[in-house]
Design a protein around this motif. Structure first.
Motif, short mmCIF file in Angstrom:
data_model
loop_
_atom_site.label_atom_id
_atom_site.label_comp_id
_atom_site.label_asym_id
_atom_site.label_seq_id
_atom_site.Cartn_x
_atom_site.Cartn_y
_atom_site.Cartn_z
N PHE A 8 0.84 -1.21 0.00
CA PHE A 8 0.00 0.00 0.00
C PHE A 8 0.87 1.25 0.00
N PHE A 9 1.95 1.23 0.75
CA PHE A 9 2.87 2.36 0.83
C PHE A 9 3.67 2.47 -0.47
N TYR A 10 4.14 1.33 -0.98
CA TYR A 10 4.91 1.33 -2.23
C TYR A 10 4.08 1.90 -3.38
N THR A 11 2.83 1.45 -3.48
CA THR A 11 1.97 1.92 -4.57
C THR A 11 1.79 3.42 -4.52
N ARG A 12 1.52 3.94 -3.34
CA ARG A 12 1.33 5.39 -3.19
C ARG A 12 2.62 6.13 -3.53
N PHE A 13 3.76 5.59 -3.09
CA PHE A 13 5.06 6.19 -3.41
C PHE A 13 5.34 6.10 -4.91
N PHE A 14 5.11 4.95 -5.52
CA PHE A 14 5.37 4.79 -6.96
C PHE A 14 4.53 5.77 -7.78
N ASP A 15 3.31 6.06 -7.32
CA ASP A 15 2.48 7.05 -8.00
C ASP A 15 3.15 8.43 -7.98
N LYS A 16 3.91 8.71 -6.94
CA LYS A 16 4.57 10.01 -6.82
C LYS A 16 5.82 10.10 -7.69
N VAL A 17 6.46 8.97 -7.99
CA VAL A 17 7.68 8.98 -8.79
C VAL A 17 7.47 8.41 -10.20
N GLU A 18 6.23 8.25 -10.60
CA GLU A 18 5.92 7.58 -11.86
C GLU A 18 6.56 8.25 -13.08
N ASN A 19 6.83 9.54 -13.02
CA ASN A 19 7.41 10.24 -14.17
C ASN A 19 8.93 10.18 -14.22
N TYR A 27 19.70 -0.55 -16.26
CA TYR A 27 20.46 -1.06 -17.38
C TYR A 27 20.73 -2.56 -17.22
N ASN A 28 20.52 -3.29 -18.30
CA ASN A 28 20.75 -4.75 -18.34
C ASN A 28 19.87 -5.54 -17.37
N HIS A 29 18.68 -5.03 -17.09
CA HIS A 29 17.75 -5.76 -16.24
C HIS A 29 16.40 -5.85 -16.95
N THR A 30 15.72 -6.95 -16.74
CA THR A 30 14.38 -7.09 -17.31
C THR A 30 13.42 -6.16 -16.55
N SER A 31 12.24 -6.00 -17.07
CA SER A 31 11.24 -5.17 -16.40
C SER A 31 10.93 -5.71 -15.01
N GLN A 32 10.85 -7.03 -14.91
CA GLN A 32 10.54 -7.66 -13.62
C GLN A 32 11.69 -7.42 -12.63
N GLU A 33 12.93 -7.57 -13.08
CA GLU A 33 14.09 -7.33 -12.22
C GLU A 33 14.15 -5.86 -11.79
N SER A 34 13.86 -4.97 -12.74
CA SER A 34 13.86 -3.54 -12.44
C SER A 34 12.82 -3.19 -11.39
N MET A 35 11.65 -3.80 -11.52
CA MET A 35 10.59 -3.54 -10.53
C MET A 35 10.99 -4.07 -9.17
N GLU A 36 11.68 -5.19 -9.12
CA GLU A 36 12.14 -5.73 -7.84
C GLU A 36 13.17 -4.80 -7.20
N ILE A 37 14.06 -4.22 -8.00
CA ILE A 37 15.03 -3.25 -7.49
C ILE A 37 14.29 -2.01 -6.97
#
Length: 161
Positions: A8-19, A27-37
């Protein structure tokens, strides 16, 4: 026992940094790996934000009552608490960007370029924006501290006669 997932906190935070594509693209990471980072970074911001929040007020619940294995708080957080914590997370995120704004004015050679582009002004504007955002968050924390977290009614002080 009720719990509130860190998601719940991550989602609200991600909405703030979405741009900010750099936050979600590595670099050199899949979308899934990038999201995990991104989630790992958000978790670090969350824990730091809890420290700041609990230094600025004394919540009626224990924000250190955490289930690390399941990634959750061991209580039901209110939407107001989620918003305040996510705003603090965003402030922390912005503060880390200040170091990227080191003035490069000495590397510019012509006076025309120097007059058109002032990194010092860019840094000042960014710092002013950050301070404005942090002040708004401080007001939310003060308002939160003065109210019951569930009913939103003002807390009262009972004075002894």
């Amino acid at each position: 026992m009720s719990a509130t997932s860190f998601d719940f906190f991550y989602t609200r935070f991600f909405d703030k940094v979405e741009n900010d594509p750099d936050f979600f693209d590595y670099y050199n990471h899949t979308s899934q790996e990038s999201m995990e980072i991104a989630r790992e970074r958000a978790n670090a911001y969350l824990l730091e934000a809890v420290d700041i929040f609990t230094l600025k007020c004394t919540p009626d619940v224990d924000f250190y009552d955490i289930d690390k294995d399941n990634g959750c708080f061991n209580f039901t957080a209110t939407t107001r608490e989620i918003e305040i914590i996510s705003r603090i997370m965003y402030s922390i995120y912005l503060e880390r960007d200040i170091s990227k704004l080191k003035p490069i004015i000495n590397s510019l050679s012509t006076t025309d370029i120097k007059s058109l582009f002032s990194p010092a002004n860019e840094r000042k504007t960014f710092e002013d924006l950050l301070n404005w955002y942090k002040n708004k968050t401080e007001v939310l924390i003060s308002n939160y501290a003065a109210r019951d977290r569930l009913t939103n009614k003002r807390k009262t002080i009972l004075y002894e006669s």
